[in-house]
Design an enzyme around this catalytic site. Sequence first.
Site, PDB file in Angstrom:
ATOM      1  N   LYS A  56       7.591  -6.627 -15.614  1.00 52.99           N
ATOM      2  CA  LYS A  56       8.034  -6.786 -14.223  1.00 52.99           C
ATOM      3  C   LYS A  56       6.980  -7.529 -13.399  1.00 52.99           C
ATOM      4  O   LYS A  56       7.278  -8.504 -12.718  1.00 52.99           O
ATOM      5  CB  LYS A  56       8.276  -5.398 -13.603  1.00 52.99           C
ATOM      6  CG  LYS A  56       8.418  -5.408 -12.102  1.00 52.99           C
ATOM      7  CD  LYS A  56       8.743  -4.040 -11.541  1.00 52.99           C
ATOM      8  CE  LYS A  56       7.560  -3.238 -11.075  1.00 52.99           C
ATOM      9  NZ  LYS A  56       6.928  -3.675  -9.826  1.00 52.99           N
ATOM     10  N   ASN A  57       5.736  -7.055 -13.495  1.00 51.19           N
ATOM     11  CA  ASN A  57       4.709  -7.606 -12.614  1.00 51.19           C
ATOM     12  C   ASN A  57       4.266  -9.012 -13.011  1.00 51.19           C
ATOM     13  O   ASN A  57       3.612  -9.705 -12.231  1.00 51.19           O
ATOM     14  CB  ASN A  57       3.497  -6.672 -12.551  1.00 51.19           C
ATOM     15  CG  ASN A  57       3.818  -5.399 -11.779  1.00 51.19           C
ATOM     16  OD1 ASN A  57       4.899  -5.264 -11.208  1.00 51.19           O
ATOM     17  ND2 ASN A  57       2.891  -4.461 -11.769  1.00 51.19           N
ATOM     18  N   ARG A  67       7.906  -4.971  -2.131  1.00 51.19           N
ATOM     19  CA  ARG A  67       6.646  -5.480  -1.596  1.00 51.19           C
ATOM     20  C   ARG A  67       6.282  -6.861  -2.152  1.00 51.19           C
ATOM     21  O   ARG A  67       5.743  -7.708  -1.447  1.00 51.19           O
ATOM     22  CB  ARG A  67       5.527  -4.489  -1.915  1.00 51.19           C
ATOM     23  CG  ARG A  67       4.213  -4.944  -1.386  1.00 51.19           C
ATOM     24  CD  ARG A  67       3.103  -3.975  -1.676  1.00 51.19           C
ATOM     25  NE  ARG A  67       1.822  -4.640  -1.543  1.00 51.19           N
ATOM     26  CZ  ARG A  67       1.186  -4.824  -0.404  1.00 51.19           C
ATOM     27  NH1 ARG A  67       1.700  -4.368   0.703  1.00 51.19           N
ATOM     28  NH2 ARG A  67       0.037  -5.458  -0.359  1.00 51.19           N
ATOM     29  N   CYS A 103       7.150   0.467  -2.947  1.00 52.02           N
ATOM     30  CA  CYS A 103       6.939   1.881  -3.241  1.00 52.02           C
ATOM     31  C   CYS A 103       5.993   2.522  -2.226  1.00 52.02           C
ATOM     32  O   CYS A 103       5.021   1.910  -1.787  1.00 52.02           O
ATOM     33  CB  CYS A 103       6.336   2.028  -4.631  1.00 52.02           C
ATOM     34  SG  CYS A 103       7.572   2.051  -5.907  1.00 52.02           S
ATOM     35  N   ARG A 151      -0.396   0.023   2.349  1.00 50.21           N
ATOM     36  CA  ARG A 151      -0.394  -1.224   1.573  1.00 50.21           C
ATOM     37  C   ARG A 151      -0.433  -2.407   2.527  1.00 50.21           C
ATOM     38  O   ARG A 151       0.560  -3.082   2.757  1.00 50.21           O
ATOM     39  CB  ARG A 151       0.840  -1.261   0.654  1.00 50.21           C
ATOM     40  CG  ARG A 151       0.811  -0.121  -0.344  1.00 50.21           C
ATOM     41  CD  ARG A 151       1.913  -0.216  -1.353  1.00 50.21           C
ATOM     42  NE  ARG A 151       1.591  -1.122  -2.434  1.00 50.21           N
ATOM     43  CZ  ARG A 151       2.355  -1.305  -3.492  1.00 50.21           C
ATOM     44  NH1 ARG A 151       3.491  -0.667  -3.601  1.00 50.21           N
ATOM     45  NH2 ARG A 151       2.012  -2.138  -4.450  1.00 50.21           N
ATOM     46  N   ASP A 172      -1.058   2.348 -12.087  1.00 54.16           N
ATOM     47  CA  ASP A 172       0.374   2.522 -12.367  1.00 54.16           C
ATOM     48  C   ASP A 172       0.635   3.554 -13.466  1.00 54.16           C
ATOM     49  O   ASP A 172       1.772   3.983 -13.647  1.00 54.16           O
ATOM     50  CB  ASP A 172       1.012   1.181 -12.763  1.00 54.16           C
ATOM     51  CG  ASP A 172       1.216   0.287 -11.551  1.00 54.16           C
ATOM     52  OD1 ASP A 172       1.005   0.748 -10.419  1.00 54.16           O
ATOM     53  OD2 ASP A 172       1.587  -0.893 -11.743  1.00 54.16           O
ATOM     54  N   ARG A 201      13.951   0.226 -10.730  1.00 54.10           N
ATOM     55  CA  ARG A 201      13.216  -0.933 -10.211  1.00 54.10           C
ATOM     56  C   ARG A 201      12.310  -1.528 -11.285  1.00 54.10           C
ATOM     57  O   ARG A 201      11.995  -2.719 -11.244  1.00 54.10           O
ATOM     58  CB  ARG A 201      12.330  -0.513  -9.022  1.00 54.10           C
ATOM     59  CG  ARG A 201      13.122  -0.122  -7.804  1.00 54.10           C
ATOM     60  CD  ARG A 201      12.214   0.113  -6.648  1.00 54.10           C
ATOM     61  NE  ARG A 201      11.338  -1.053  -6.473  1.00 54.10           N
ATOM     62  CZ  ARG A 201      10.408  -1.154  -5.557  1.00 54.10           C
ATOM     63  NH1 ARG A 201      10.211  -0.169  -4.722  1.00 54.10           N
ATOM     64  NH2 ARG A 201       9.669  -2.230  -5.473  1.00 54.10           N
TER      65      ARG A 201
HETATM   66  C1  UD1 Z   1       0.062  -4.898  -7.859  1.00 55.32           C
HETATM   67  C2  UD1 Z   1       1.166  -4.348  -8.740  1.00 55.32           C
HETATM   68  C3  UD1 Z   1       1.165  -2.840  -8.699  1.00 55.32           C
HETATM   69  C4  UD1 Z   1      -0.218  -2.299  -9.048  1.00 55.32           C
HETATM   70  C5  UD1 Z   1      -1.295  -2.953  -8.195  1.00 55.32           C
HETATM   71  C6  UD1 Z   1      -2.698  -2.564  -8.598  1.00 55.32           C
HETATM   72  C7  UD1 Z   1       2.895  -6.042  -8.654  1.00 55.32           C
HETATM   73  C8  UD1 Z   1       4.261  -6.402  -8.209  1.00 55.32           C
HETATM   74  N1  UD1 Z   1       2.436  -4.845  -8.257  1.00 55.32           N
HETATM   75  O1  UD1 Z   1       0.335  -4.480  -6.522  1.00 55.32           O
HETATM   76  O2  UD1 Z   1       2.128  -2.372  -9.637  1.00 55.32           O
HETATM   77  O3  UD1 Z   1      -0.238  -0.902  -8.822  1.00 55.32           O
HETATM   78  O4  UD1 Z   1      -1.198  -4.379  -8.283  1.00 55.32           O
HETATM   79  O5  UD1 Z   1      -2.929  -2.918  -9.940  1.00 55.32           O
HETATM   80  O6  UD1 Z   1       2.246  -6.778  -9.382  1.00 55.32           O
HETATM   81  N2  UD1 Z   1      -4.944  -4.355  -0.229  1.00 55.32           N
HETATM   82  C9  UD1 Z   1      -5.412  -4.554   1.058  1.00 55.32           C
HETATM   83  N3  UD1 Z   1      -4.997  -5.687   1.722  1.00 55.32           N
HETATM   84  C10 UD1 Z   1      -4.170  -6.606   1.148  1.00 55.32           C
HETATM   85  C11 UD1 Z   1      -3.703  -6.392  -0.180  1.00 55.32           C
HETATM   86  C12 UD1 Z   1      -4.121  -5.250  -0.836  1.00 55.32           C
HETATM   87  O7  UD1 Z   1      -6.160  -3.751   1.598  1.00 55.32           O
HETATM   88  O8  UD1 Z   1      -3.833  -7.604   1.796  1.00 55.32           O
HETATM   89  C13 UD1 Z   1      -5.386  -3.138  -0.967  1.00 55.32           C
HETATM   90  C14 UD1 Z   1      -4.213  -2.222  -1.354  1.00 55.32           C
HETATM   91  O9  UD1 Z   1      -3.872  -1.369  -0.293  1.00 55.32           O
HETATM   92  C15 UD1 Z   1      -4.800  -1.495  -2.542  1.00 55.32           C
HETATM   93  C16 UD1 Z   1      -5.681  -2.566  -3.205  1.00 55.32           C
HETATM   94  O10 UD1 Z   1      -5.901  -3.548  -2.213  1.00 55.32           O
HETATM   95  O11 UD1 Z   1      -5.592  -0.435  -2.112  1.00 55.32           O
HETATM   96  C17 UD1 Z   1      -5.113  -3.214  -4.434  1.00 55.32           C
HETATM   97  O12 UD1 Z   1      -3.809  -3.671  -4.154  1.00 55.32           O
HETATM   98  P1  UD1 Z   1      -3.189  -4.962  -4.869  1.00 55.32           P
HETATM   99  O13 UD1 Z   1      -4.017  -5.332  -6.057  1.00 55.32           O
HETATM  100  O14 UD1 Z   1      -2.994  -6.007  -3.825  1.00 55.32           O
HETATM  101  O15 UD1 Z   1      -1.802  -4.417  -5.353  1.00 55.32           O
HETATM  102  P2  UD1 Z   1      -0.405  -5.153  -5.285  1.00 55.32           P
HETATM  103  O16 UD1 Z   1      -0.581  -6.603  -5.552  1.00 55.32           O
HETATM  104  O17 UD1 Z   1       0.322  -4.716  -4.076  1.00 55.32           O
END
Ligand code: UD1
Length: 428
Positions: free
Chosen positions: A17-18, A93, A117, A122, A316, A408
């Site tokens: 998925k990711n 998201r 989720c 986030r 995850d 999902r």
């Molecule tokens: C992706 C994955 C998700 C996984 C996560 C961490 C997808 C679709 N989802 O989510 O399944 O759990 O990586 O491996 O690929 N953050 C900020 N500001 C931002 C962006 C992120 O503070 O602008 C923080 C988040 O709140 C979190 C951390 O950074 O604490 C890591 O998040 P991130 O790596 O961005 O996760 P996702 O890309 O949302």
Amino acid sequence: MEGQRPLSGRIWIQGSKNAALPILAACMLIPGKCVLRGCPDITDIECMCSLLKSTGASVAADFGMETGAGMVEVDTRSVREHRLPEKYVSAMRSSIIMMGAMLGRLGEVCVNYPGGCVIGERPIDLHLYGLEKLGAQIWIEGNHIHAYADELKGAVIEFPFSSVGATQNVILAAVTARGTTVIKNAAREPEVIELCKFLNAAGGRIDYSGTLLKAGRIVIQGVELSKLHGVVYDVISDRIVAGTYLFAALAAGGKVTLENIPIGQLDSICDTIRGMGAEMTIDTERNEMTINADDRDRIVNIPYIETNVYPDFPTDLQSPLLVAACMAKGKLAVREKIFSSRFRIVEELQRMGAEITVEGNTAIVTGGREMEGRTVIARELRGGAALVIAGLCASGITTVADSGYIRRGYQDIVGDFAQLGARISYVG
Ligand code: UD1
């Protein structure tokens, strides 16, 4: 499901998925036809296809076994709409990564704050910071984010910490920006690498070589949009789905072989599972992995594990790990370092008889307690899958309500566990 039956048999691991979601977003950049093979048949992919269609792209998906499982064809030649419908953006998201692709393709995008989720705060500040550094003007109006760029220009972007989505968003915007972009503190997850590979196959110039990546860097040389071309691409298999089924076997007992695994991406998971006493064998030639957790006396908790960025233990799989810890002897402390509110299943597991306490971002599980079947509620994707695992371990009948969350990310969790001998079915 009716629990307390060991699992046994073989299952095929679906496409990731990711990895597939950002690659589908990347199709937006390419003024041609792209074909993705091995796309999982899950609702997040449906949602991403709907987003692409809403921009004017034509999308044909075929998940039928006879005609090529998981084939998605995207042709964005007739794309014109820069506003993304709230209905889909709020549902998922990862729709935020459409921003980078649409800025590259149309120079403009309007999107509401994304959903996804409920696993804690986030924010999207890193995404917006990266796009602004590339020259996008961004302004917020109510719940809507507008971004506009006459021309994107390469830049040095240093993230304060690693974010998968923000790294992918910047890569998408930088592929057709003028000049060179250097991302520092870039995420190193396999799904980021897959996006780079896909874009390079389509004519992009992204350097993510070993030494650069070790230093957390990705370097992108911008190319003209017209130089990008359609491509046929195979989606890698899903390391999180593979890990979920490994923890299910560890928790419920039995011997399970996973086919089509992403070899090399499961090291931290295998180390944890071996540490908890199960036998693991890997057949690299056949791309298979077998877990044997039959001897329940050997299944014990390790004292401590923390989630962290790749290649460490993935957030995850923290919920499936919690359930496996409930079924092992001894205590395990799990520290969640990525998301702020990812222990939402603890309450449901406690209602089933688990002994878990949460202190801040650490959950302490005392394993070996008898779990009893209940009606429990899924509140997010991975936690929902973990509740299914809990049901497979508990006595009596467990019903997981709101299982739509699980669809999902898992094509057919019920079918997969039934194939492994579980008594499980969909109701309603
Ligand atoms: C992706 C994955 C998700 C996984 C996560 C961490 C997808 C679709 N989802 O989510 O399944 O759990 O990586 O491996 O690929 N953050 C900020 N500001 C931002 C962006 C992120 O503070 O602008 C923080 C988040 O709140 C979190 C951390 O950074 O604490 C890591 O998040 P991130 O790596 O961005 O996760 P996702 O890309 O949302």
